[in-house]
Design an enzyme around this catalytic site. Structure first.
Site, PDB file in Angstrom:
ATOM      1  N   VAL A 140      47.855  50.258  70.969  1.00 16.80           N
ATOM      2  CA  VAL A 140      48.780  49.327  70.494  1.00 16.80           C
ATOM      3  C   VAL A 140      49.831  49.820  69.631  1.00 16.80           C
ATOM      4  O   VAL A 140      50.991  49.482  69.676  1.00 16.80           O
ATOM      5  CB  VAL A 140      48.092  48.058  69.807  1.00 16.80           C
ATOM      6  CG1 VAL A 140      49.065  47.211  69.110  1.00 16.80           C
ATOM      7  CG2 VAL A 140      47.364  47.175  70.979  1.00 16.80           C
ATOM      8  N   CYS A 141      49.165  50.605  68.707  1.00 18.10           N
ATOM      9  CA  CYS A 141      49.887  51.618  67.599  1.00 18.10           C
ATOM     10  C   CYS A 141      51.128  52.309  68.455  1.00 18.10           C
ATOM     11  O   CYS A 141      52.162  52.617  68.121  1.00 18.10           O
ATOM     12  CB  CYS A 141      49.268  52.418  66.820  1.00 18.10           C
ATOM     13  SG  CYS A 141      48.104  51.276  65.893  1.00 18.10           S
ATOM     14  N   SER A 142      50.433  52.902  69.751  1.00 21.06           N
ATOM     15  CA  SER A 142      51.556  53.901  70.472  1.00 21.06           C
ATOM     16  C   SER A 142      52.493  52.940  71.090  1.00 21.06           C
ATOM     17  O   SER A 142      53.661  53.563  70.902  1.00 21.06           O
ATOM     18  CB  SER A 142      50.603  54.542  71.565  1.00 21.06           C
ATOM     19  OG  SER A 142      49.390  55.505  71.081  1.00 21.06           O
TER      20      SER A 142
END
Lengths: 175, 155
Positions: free
Chosen positions: B46-48
Site C-alpha cells: 500500500v505504501c508503495s
C-alpha cells in the site's frame, strides 16, 4: 468518493448515452492489474449489454511504468483517427511488449499513418489530454490503477468479474 | 492511543535525516506549505502505491508551492534504497532514533505495531496545521484531500 469530472463527449465511450449504468476506468496500459482487469471488463460489458456504457480514462504511473505514457499517447493518437478502442484493446493484449516497435506495428494493422504517430509521440501532442485525465482522476480520489467508478461512485475493493457485476447491480438498487 | 493533531495546532518542529549525511528541519521550510505523509513502511504494497501516486502528483503540489515529505520509522539506508528503486522525487525522512518520536508528537504512532499510522498533514506557510487526516492503515488515501486542503490555503 465520487467522480468529479462528469462523463462528457470528450471521453472515450463504449455504449449508449442512455445506458442506466456507467463504468469509468482510470487505467495504465503498463499496469499488470489493469491488464488483469481488461478481459474482466469485456465480460462485464457483455453481461450488461446495452444497459452499460464504459469509459476509459488515462492514469499512467510514469515513474513506475516507463511505457505507460507513450502507450497512452498512442491510444489517444489512434482515438484522433477514430480507432481508440482498437488500439486500447491491442495495447492491453500486448502489454508485455509496449514500446515503439509495437506501436508502429499496431498503427500499420489499423491503417493509421505511422509517420504521424511518430511525430505525435515525439511532440507529445496528446500529453495534455492525458495529464488532464490524470488530474481529474487524482481529484476524484483515484489512488492507484485500475480505479473504477460506477455511476459516479468509486468502487473500492476487488475487481474480479463477480465483484464488478455485483457492484453494478447494487448501483441499480441505489438509483 | 494518542489523537492525531487537529487543524489550528502549531506543527511540532523536528529535525530528521533525509539522506545518510543530510538532515532537514520542518522550520527550514517555513514560508511555504508543507505536506507530511506519514506511512507505515517502505516496500509494503500500500505504501508503495501511495508513494508512487504522490510521485506523479508532485507537479500539482509544486503548483501550490508545497513541499512534500514522506515520513516513516525506516532508517536512512532503507529509505535511500526504496526511493532509488521507485524513482521517488521527494524526500523520505527517517523517524528512526528515537524511534517514532515525530510520529508520536503528531499523534500518529501505532504503539502496538511500532510503526507510524498512515496519516496526512497539510501545514501552512506559518507552520500551523491546516488539515490532517488519519487513513485506515490498509487504505491508500490518495491525493484529493491534500489538493483540496492546499486549495483552501490563503494565498
Amino acid at each position: 468518493m465520487s467522480l468529479r469530472v462528469p462523463v462528457s463527449d470528450q471521453d472515450h465511450i463504449q455504449g449508449s448515452p442512455d445506458a442506466p449504468f456507467t463504468l469509468v476506468e482510470y487505467g495504465d496500459y503498463e499496469c499488470p492489474h489493469c491488464g488483469h482487469a481488461y478481459p474482466i471488463v469485456k465480460r462485464v460489458q457483455k453481461h450488461f449489454g446495452k444497459r452499460l456504457r464504459f469509459v476509459y480514462r488515462n492514469f499512467p504511473l510514469t515513474q513506475m511504468h516507463p511505457h505507460a505514457e507513450s502507450a497512452a499517447e498512442t491510444a489517444e493518437f489512434a482515438g484522433s483517427q477514430g480507432k481508440f478502442w482498437e488500439m486500447h484493446d491491442a495495447l492491453f493484449e500486448n502489454q508485455d511488449s509496449l514500446g515503439g516497435p509495437l506501436y508502429l506495428r499496431l498503427a500499420q494493422q489499423f491503417s493509421l499513418p505511422a509517420a504521424e504517430l511518430q511525430a505525435a509521440l515525439q511532440a507529445h501532442s496528446f500529453l495534455a489530454r492525458i495529464k488532464s485525465d490524470f488530474s481529474g482522476g487524482v481529484r476524484s480520489g483515484v489512488n492507484g490503477t485500475p480505479t473504477f467508478f460506477i455511476n459516479g461512485q468509486r468502487h473500492d475493493g476487488p475487481f474480479e468479474y463477480e465483484d464488478l457485476v455485483q457492484a453494478v447491480d447494487s448501483a441499480l438498487t441505489r438509483a | 492511543m494518542s489523537t492525531i493533531l487537529a487543524p489550528g495546532t502549531t506543527a511540532p518542529d523536528f529535525r530528521l535525516h533525509v539522506t545518510p549525511d543530510q538532515q532537514l528541519s520542518l522550520s527550514e521550510l517555513r514560508g511555504r506549505p508543507v505536506i507530511l505523509a506519514f506511512y507505515p513502511a517502505d516496500w509494503s504494497p500500500v505504501c508503495s502505491d501511495q508513494m508512487a501516486l504522490y510521485n506523479e502528483v508532485l507537479p500539482e503540489f509544486q503548483k501550490a508551492n508545497a513541499e512534500l515529505l514522506g515520513i516513516s520509522v525506516d532508517g536512512v539506508w532503507c529509505h535511500e534504497a526504496f526511493a532509488n528503486d521507485r524513482h521517488l522525487h521527494f524526500p523520505l525522512m527517517a523517524d528512526f532514533e528515537p524511534k517514532g518520536a515525530v510520529a508520536k508528537a503528531y499523534g500518529v504512532y501505532r504503539d502496538q505495531d511500532g510503526i507510524c499510522e498512515r496519516a496526512l498533514f497539510v501545514i501552512d506557510k506559518n507552520g500551523v496545521i491546516a488539515w490532517s487526516y488519519l487513513s485506515p492503515v490498509a487504505v491508500n488515501p490518495g491525493a484529493d484531500g491534500i489538493l483540496d486542503a492546499l486549495d483552501r490555503l490563503p494565498r
